[in-house]
Enzyme design. Structure first.
Site, PDB file in Angstrom:
ATOM      1  N   CYS A 103       0.816  -1.223   0.000  1.00 42.47           N
ATOM      2  CA  CYS A 103       0.000   0.000   0.000  1.00 42.47           C
ATOM      3  C   CYS A 103       0.845   1.266   0.000  1.00 42.47           C
ATOM      4  CB  CYS A 103      -0.963  -0.002   1.178  1.00 42.47           C
ATOM      5  SG  CYS A 103      -2.151  -1.341   1.072  1.00 42.47           S
ATOM      6  N   HIS A 145      -3.297   7.202   2.453  1.00 42.33           N
ATOM      7  CA  HIS A 145      -3.694   5.910   1.897  1.00 42.33           C
ATOM      8  C   HIS A 145      -5.107   5.583   2.388  1.00 42.33           C
ATOM      9  CE1 HIS A 145      -3.842   1.835   0.729  1.00 42.33           C
ATOM     10  NE2 HIS A 145      -3.699   1.329   1.940  1.00 42.33           N
ATOM     11  N   ASN A 204     -10.047   0.000  -0.608  1.00 40.98           N
ATOM     12  CA  ASN A 204      -8.582   0.054  -0.595  1.00 40.98           C
ATOM     13  C   ASN A 204      -8.051  -0.555  -1.895  1.00 40.98           C
ATOM     14  OD1 ASN A 204      -5.857  -0.233  -0.191  1.00 40.98           O
ATOM     15  ND2 ASN A 204      -6.010  -1.151   1.843  1.00 40.98           N
TER      16      ASN A 204
END
Ligand code: COA
Length: 329
Positions: free
Chosen positions: A116, A256, A286
């Protein structure tokens, strides 16, 4: 003459059309819309269903859109870096496939695997080549087809992740705008809490690994949550402090998009107003390496030249960090 910085001079995203809503997930696992929304902030995510398509195709769509938007010809691109954990194949890398698919005949590419945090790591890497005057036009892509490694019988992960790609163009600027600083961190001990168990050299694919469902993303969500808040908060603080700013000097934080509660918690720790935090988790979930460029793409029209922007991420590895840039257009 001003110092050369690598500046983002264009951004473009691409997400698949197919939506996987919380209601859809209710039919697949023991969950409900209320739990997902209140615990993650996600309403729907995009899933790549185009037959034969993979991560490189999403990257290519984002890059083609970026080239059209910025008026750059494929032959002018020097390098493409793709941040991803879901490349088309274990090898070769996806970036070279993307060069081929967009007709970037004079470019080379490579992938970065920092989960990520991948886009943050790739952006700071790409910036070095521009800042050092090695290359003039570098494209950095964050892209993941998480649906290819998600177990849709596991409610701990399947509600969170989605597919997408985002790309930025980096070019040299001498007007004080561009990427000015970054703090990148890693802690390999975190691999225990977020990983894919099989399919690599430690545990190649076998009938047993398939039966044990070990080719999917696995995480200890609660513990990852705590590290994510700490990691993003501390690196944001560090980058703000060492550039002699306060949060009042920062126009936008781009975090994020892992969980709305992580985003809120980081903003609270930094005493930073949520109105100036880029958030699109509700629509995309996500998307791993794609979250940061997809946020920039969504908020592009609200950005002004000279805006101080902090990008921050946390991901598998563990990897995390924060990057400070002045918006260039
Ligand atoms: N639907 C309904 N219930 C669920 C559920 C779901 N999709 N997922 C978990 N639950 C249940 C659990 O089984 C548990 O039930 P129990 O109390 O009866 O045991 C309860 O909800 C609480 O589970 P918990 O894991 O404590 O939930 P949480 O509030 O920590 O939320 C995550 C889970 C995964 C959403 C959250 O921990 C998270 O976002 N972590 C960070 C993950 C991340 O960012 N990963 C990517 C890398 S950056």
């Amino acid at each position: 003459m001003g110092k050369i910085h690598a500046a983002i001079t264009g951004v473009q995203g691409w997400v698949p059309e197919t939506k996987l809503t919380n209601k859809d997930l209710e039919k697949m696992v023991d969950t409900n819309d209320e739990w997902i929304l209140s615990r993650t902030g996600i309403r729907e995510r995009r899933i790549l269903r185009t037959p034969g398509w993979a991560t490189s195709d999403m990257c290519a769509e984002a890059v083609k859109g970026l080239l059209e938007k910025t008026g750059v010809k494929p032959g002018e691109i020097d390098m493409i870096i793709v941040a991803t954990v879901t490349g088309d194949l274990i090898f070769p890398d996806t970036a070279n496939t993307v060069c081929d698919k967009v007709g970037a005949k004079n470019a080379f590419g490579f992938d970065i695997n920092a989960a990520c945090s991948g886009f943050l790591f790739a952006l700071s890497t790409g910036a070095q080549f521009v800042q050092n005057e090695t290359y003039n036009k570098v494209i950095v892509v964050g892209a993941d087809m998480m649906s290819s490694i998600i177990d849709y019988t596991d409610r701990n992960t399947c509600v969170i992740f989605g597919d997408g790609a985002g790309a930025v163009l980096l070019e040299p600027r001498k007007d004080g705008n561009g990427i000015l600083d970054f703090v990148l961190r890693g802690d390999g001990a975190g691999r225990e809490l977020l990983h894919m168990k099989a399919g690599g050299s430690r545990k190649p694919a076998t009938v047993e690994t398939l039966a044990a469902r070990e080719h999917y993303a696995w995480q200890d969500g609660k513990r990852v949550f705590v590290h994510a808040v700490k990691g993003m908060t501390s690196t944001c603080e560090e980058v703000i402090r060492r550039n002699k700013m306060t949060t009042d000097d920062v126009q936008w934080i781009v975090p994020h998009q892992a969980n709305m509660r992580i985003i809120t918690s980081v903003a609270e720790h930094l005493h930073f107003p949520l109105e100036r935090v880029m958030i699109n988790i509700e629509r995309y979930g996500n998307t791993t390496a794609a979250t940061l460029p997809l946020c920039l793409w969504d908020y592009e029209k609200q950005l002004k030249k000279g805006d101080n922007i902090i990008l921050t991420a946390f991901g598998g590895g563990f990897t995390w960090g924060a990057l400070y840039l002045k918006w260039a257009y």
